[in-house]
Design an enzyme around this catalytic site. Sequence first.
Site, PDB file in Angstrom:
ATOM      1  N   ASP A   1      13.360  75.786  99.396  1.00 18.73           N
ATOM      2  CA  ASP A   1      13.023  77.043  98.413  1.00 18.73           C
ATOM      3  C   ASP A   1      13.289  76.281  97.153  1.00 18.73           C
ATOM      4  OD1 ASP A   1      12.597  79.260 100.202  1.00 18.73           O
ATOM      5  OD2 ASP A   1      14.607  78.684 101.019  1.00 18.73           O
TER       6      ASP A   1
ATOM      7  N   MET B   1       8.890  79.049  94.438  1.00 15.41           N
ATOM      8  CA  MET B   1       9.137  80.426  93.760  1.00 15.41           C
ATOM      9  C   MET B   1       9.264  79.945  92.264  1.00 15.41           C
ATOM     10  SD  MET B   1      11.517  81.834  96.481  1.00 15.41           S
ATOM     11  CE  MET B   1      11.819  80.186  97.385  1.00 15.41           C
TER      12      MET B   1
ATOM     13  N   HIS C   1       8.375  76.137  99.898  1.00 15.12           N
ATOM     14  CA  HIS C   1       8.072  77.346  99.282  1.00 15.12           C
ATOM     15  C   HIS C   1       8.303  77.326  97.821  1.00 15.12           C
ATOM     16  CE1 HIS C   1       9.444  81.991  99.560  1.00 15.12           C
ATOM     17  NE2 HIS C   1       8.255  81.541  98.746  1.00 15.12           N
TER      18      HIS C   1
ATOM     19  N   GLY D   1      17.542  81.243 107.126  1.00 15.18           N
ATOM     20  CA  GLY D   1      18.580  80.482 106.485  1.00 15.18           C
ATOM     21  C   GLY D   1      20.004  80.758 107.106  1.00 15.18           C
TER      22      GLY D   1
ATOM     23  N   ASP E   1       9.361  85.002 106.067  1.00 15.49           N
ATOM     24  CA  ASP E   1      10.554  84.601 105.548  1.00 15.49           C
ATOM     25  C   ASP E   1      11.520  85.458 104.867  1.00 15.49           C
ATOM     26  OD1 ASP E   1      12.305  83.001 103.991  1.00 15.49           O
ATOM     27  OD2 ASP E   1      10.739  82.183 102.626  1.00 15.49           O
ATOM     28  N   GLY E   2      12.738  85.582 105.346  1.00 13.42           N
ATOM     29  CA  GLY E   2      13.741  86.543 104.652  1.00 13.42           C
ATOM     30  C   GLY E   2      14.344  87.566 105.805  1.00 13.42           C
ATOM     31  N   GLY E   3      15.570  87.343 105.861  1.00 15.67           N
ATOM     32  CA  GLY E   3      16.407  88.161 106.878  1.00 15.67           C
ATOM     33  C   GLY E   3      16.060  88.182 108.322  1.00 15.67           C
TER      34      GLY E   3
ATOM     35  N   GLY F   1      14.750  84.947  96.119  1.00 18.34           N
ATOM     36  CA  GLY F   1      15.637  84.711  95.180  1.00 18.34           C
ATOM     37  C   GLY F   1      17.051  84.312  95.680  1.00 18.34           C
ATOM     38  N   PHE F   2      17.402  84.658  96.895  1.00 20.53           N
ATOM     39  CA  PHE F   2      18.535  84.778  97.620  1.00 20.53           C
ATOM     40  C   PHE F   2      18.523  84.710  99.078  1.00 20.53           C
ATOM     41  CE2 PHE F   2      19.041  86.440  93.514  1.00 20.53           C
ATOM     42  CZ  PHE F   2      19.770  85.382  92.896  1.00 20.53           C
ATOM     43  N   GLY F   3      19.214  83.975  99.765  1.00 19.28           N
ATOM     44  CA  GLY F   3      19.466  83.905 101.132  1.00 19.28           C
ATOM     45  C   GLY F   3      20.188  85.008 101.439  1.00 19.28           C
ATOM     46  N   GLY F   4      20.401  85.376 102.793  1.00 12.87           N
ATOM     47  CA  GLY F   4      21.302  86.205 103.465  1.00 12.87           C
ATOM     48  C   GLY F   4      21.166  87.525 103.182  1.00 12.87           C
TER      49      GLY F   4
HETATM   50  C1  DX5 Z   1      14.649  83.615  99.653  1.00 13.19           C
HETATM   51  C2  DX5 Z   1      14.075  82.215 100.385  1.00 13.19           C
HETATM   52  C3  DX5 Z   1      14.211  82.150 101.798  1.00 13.19           C
HETATM   53  C4  DX5 Z   1      15.713  82.326 102.113  1.00 13.19           C
HETATM   54  C5  DX5 Z   1      15.831  82.960 103.551  1.00 13.19           C
HETATM   55  O1  DX5 Z   1      13.710  83.650  98.527  1.00 13.19           O
HETATM   56  O2  DX5 Z   1      12.710  82.277  99.990  1.00 13.19           O
HETATM   57  O3  DX5 Z   1      13.624  81.204 102.309  1.00 13.19           O
HETATM   58  O4  DX5 Z   1      16.197  81.197 101.991  1.00 13.19           O
HETATM   59  O5  DX5 Z   1      16.921  82.964 103.957  1.00 13.19           O
HETATM   60  P1  DX5 Z   1      17.530  84.101 105.124  1.00 13.19           P
HETATM   61  O6  DX5 Z   1      17.056  83.687 106.303  1.00 13.19           O
HETATM   62  O7  DX5 Z   1      19.206  83.797 104.750  1.00 13.19           O
HETATM   63  O8  DX5 Z   1      17.213  85.417 104.501  1.00 13.19           O
HETATM   64 ZN    ZN Z   2      11.352  80.654 101.326  1.00 14.89          ZN
END
Ligand code: DX5
Ligand code: ZN
Length: 217
Positions: A36, A69, A67, A198, A176-178, A143-146
């Site tokens: 990311d 961003m 990816h 993630g 991608d995400g959650g 923007g963020f994981g989790g």
């Molecule tokens: C968020 C990223 C994701 C993120 C996914 O902006 O693009 O790739 O790391 O993390 P999880 O699986 O924790 O939502």
């Molecule tokens: Zn991503």
Amino acid sequence: MKNIEISPSLLSADFMNLEKDIKMLNESSASMLHLDIMDGVFVSNITFGIPIIKQIRKKTDKILDTHLMIVQPEKYIKEFKNAGANILTVHYEASTHLNRTIQEIKELGMKAGVALNPHTNVNLLENILPYVDLILIMSVNPGFGGQSFIENSLIKIKKLKQLIDEINPNVKIEVDGGVNLENYTKIINAGADILVAGNAVFSSKNPIEIIKSLKEI
Ligand code: DX5
Ligand code: ZN
């Protein structure tokens, strides 16, 4: 049975022990590593860039699923290629001349992806689908994981699957995400081919087992 590919996101890895986490992923059934790249402009977070990708490349033969961003991703296509990226995914919302950007990615021998923010309608992809290898559906705001999975994403994935079947059946759907063990079945049933994970992977005591489970439906 559908072959689901898992792309663990290094955003949730231990950056002080990145090599250890990469070695673990090398031994797992993940086919890709999800990188990311955030610029603090397109999203309100900054992660890592080209020098780190070069180092990661030295430690793995897995597909580097990159990816972006970042704004104006077209400026850095060659740099990402030289760093060792195999898939380069740019945001629909960040590239004004998306068709040209996709062509340039493919000319350099990488797979080209387009990512969509949660509010962006999949119908906007009609004219780019013939040229891409994958569409990445953001199921959280980037923007963020989790973060928690946005349920509306399931409708988007289903609509996208229909469009892909009509226009270019070779295109893969990445989500991608959650993504976690509670929701992955719904996501796959909606049409996903590649799952990014993630937090679900790296917060677990047994990441290899989680990766294996996410592939099973
Ligand atoms: C968020 C990223 C994701 C993120 C996914 O902006 O693009 O790739 O790391 O993390 P999880 O699986 O924790 O939502
Ligand atoms: Zn991503």
